[in-house]
Write an enzyme that holds these catalytic residues in place. Structure first.
Site, PDB file in Angstrom:
ATOM      1  N   ASP A  10      42.579 -28.093  -5.861  1.00  0.00           N
ATOM      2  CA  ASP A  10      41.959 -27.163  -6.798  1.00  0.00           C
ATOM      3  C   ASP A  10      42.353 -27.543  -8.220  1.00  0.00           C
ATOM      4  O   ASP A  10      43.533 -27.763  -8.510  1.00  0.00           O
ATOM      5  CB  ASP A  10      42.425 -25.739  -6.479  1.00  0.00           C
ATOM      6  CG  ASP A  10      41.639 -24.675  -7.218  1.00  0.00           C
ATOM      7  OD1 ASP A  10      40.447 -24.907  -7.505  1.00  0.00           O
ATOM      8  OD2 ASP A  10      42.210 -23.608  -7.492  1.00  0.00           O
TER       9      ASP A  10
ATOM     10  N   ASP B 253      38.064 -30.733 -12.350  1.00  0.00           N
ATOM     11  CA  ASP B 253      37.775 -29.758 -13.402  1.00  0.00           C
ATOM     12  C   ASP B 253      37.642 -30.475 -14.743  1.00  0.00           C
ATOM     13  O   ASP B 253      38.623 -30.747 -15.417  1.00  0.00           O
ATOM     14  CB  ASP B 253      38.874 -28.704 -13.456  1.00  0.00           C
ATOM     15  CG  ASP B 253      38.608 -27.624 -14.493  1.00  0.00           C
ATOM     16  OD1 ASP B 253      37.597 -27.735 -15.215  1.00  0.00           O
ATOM     17  OD2 ASP B 253      39.412 -26.685 -14.583  1.00  0.00           O
TER      18      ASP B 253
ATOM     19  N   ASN C   5      37.085 -18.092  -4.680  1.00  0.00           N
ATOM     20  CA  ASN C   5      38.503 -18.426  -4.760  1.00  0.00           C
ATOM     21  C   ASN C   5      39.301 -17.139  -4.968  1.00  0.00           C
ATOM     22  O   ASN C   5      39.031 -16.373  -5.888  1.00  0.00           O
ATOM     23  CB  ASN C   5      38.771 -19.375  -5.932  1.00  0.00           C
ATOM     24  CG  ASN C   5      38.290 -20.784  -5.663  1.00  0.00           C
ATOM     25  OD1 ASN C   5      37.625 -21.047  -4.662  1.00  0.00           O
ATOM     26  ND2 ASN C   5      38.622 -21.699  -6.552  1.00  0.00           N
TER      27      ASN C   5
ATOM     28  N   THR D 127      45.173 -14.462  -7.212  1.00  0.00           N
ATOM     29  CA  THR D 127      46.026 -13.399  -7.755  1.00  0.00           C
ATOM     30  C   THR D 127      46.190 -12.242  -6.779  1.00  0.00           C
ATOM     31  O   THR D 127      47.293 -11.722  -6.574  1.00  0.00           O
ATOM     32  CB  THR D 127      45.439 -12.896  -9.084  1.00  0.00           C
ATOM     33  OG1 THR D 127      45.355 -14.002  -9.994  1.00  0.00           O
ATOM     34  CG2 THR D 127      46.310 -11.814  -9.690  1.00  0.00           C
TER      35      THR D 127
END
Length: 275
Positions: A82, A104, A225, A228
């Site tokens: 990720d 990314d 995704n 948290t």
């Protein structure tokens, strides 16, 4: 089952109208609990190693941990990098046995993002694995602001990179601790009209559960995704485990007590994406 690629789990999700959880891992305790939850819900799961995880544990170790869990699992498991920020990092993840690379380049100019993502997508496909890219920029709660995805740019990005999944910015924010936000469904529809590539929502913890369910079933968003939300659950479970017996010092015994609470917190997250 065995280790699978991102495309292996997202294409059926796209076809049948559901989404798969991309669960952000930080260590053995949570990744093991995530797989146990997926087995209990009889659904695939994507184990994700983000920058925070990689700062704590090297990629070669993470690759072996993910593969070990996948090979023993009764459901499909994806080993996913990720937010890989460089070509070299993506090469290392591939060499370490990951089956999906998320590059990314979202902070870069569009042309550069397309060029670099396309190179990594080609490398991934040559190796028989998947690639996720990001167009637009998903910001951070209390930090960098988002730059929403332009639908026309998203269409071009998908065509020219050849990615297997595309992360978009449509009101989602990383590290959001509440669900008071929500996604811009008009922009989602416009992006969906511009491409047939499965869409990905980073910062899924901040998206209301009802909206996750509805968009998983009714749009081409095939991956949420979740980080948290489950990290908060782990923190609460760990505090309870520590406080239960102030004289206990063996961390293996303490951490063992987090397993069942994390499985319990993860199961509804996965269930709600199944449509």
């Amino acid at each position: 089952m065995s280790l699978v690629t991102l495309s292996d789990v997202l294409q059926p999700a796209l076809r049948d109208g559901y989404a798969v959880g991309g669960l952000v891992t930080l260590g053995w305790e949570d990744m093991r609990a995530f797989v146990a939850a997926a087995e209990a819900e009889d659904c695939p799961v994507i184990l994700q190693a983000g920058p925070g995880c990689r700062a704590h544990t090297p990629l070669p170790v993470l690759g072996k941990m993910f593969r070990h869990l996948a090979e023993a699992a009764s459901v499909p498991v994806v080993a996913h990098l990720d937010h890989g920020y460089t070509y070299e990092e993506c090469v290392e993840a591939l060499d370490c046995g990951f089956t999906s690379l998320m590059f990314d380049g979202s902070r870069k100019a569009l042309d550069q993002n397309i060029e670099e993502t396309a190179r990594i997508a080609q490398m991934a496909h040559d190796a028989g694995i998947s690639c996720e890219g990001e167009i637009g920029f998903v910001g951070y709660s209390g930090g960098e602001s988002s730059n929403g995805t332009d639908p026309a740019e998203a269409g071009r990005f998908a065509r020219e990179t050849g990615v297997d999944a595309m992360a978009i910015s449509v009101g989602n924010v990383h590290l959001q601790q509440n669900k008071e936000g929500g996604l811009d469904e008009k922009r989602v529809a416009e992006i969906q009209a511009a491409t047939s590539v499965p869409l990905v929502i980073h910062g899924g913890s901040g998206v209301p559960v009802e909206q996750r369910q509805r968009l998983a079933k009714g749009t081409s968003i095939c991956k949420f995704n979740i980080g948290t939300e489950l990290r908060m659950a782990f923190g609460a479970a760990l505090r309870d485990a520590v406080n239960k017996d102030p004289d206990r010092f063996d961390r293996a015994e303490i951490l063992k007590d987090t397993h069942d609470p994390i499985v319990a917190a993860t199961r509804p997250v996965l269930r709600n994406l199944k449509g």
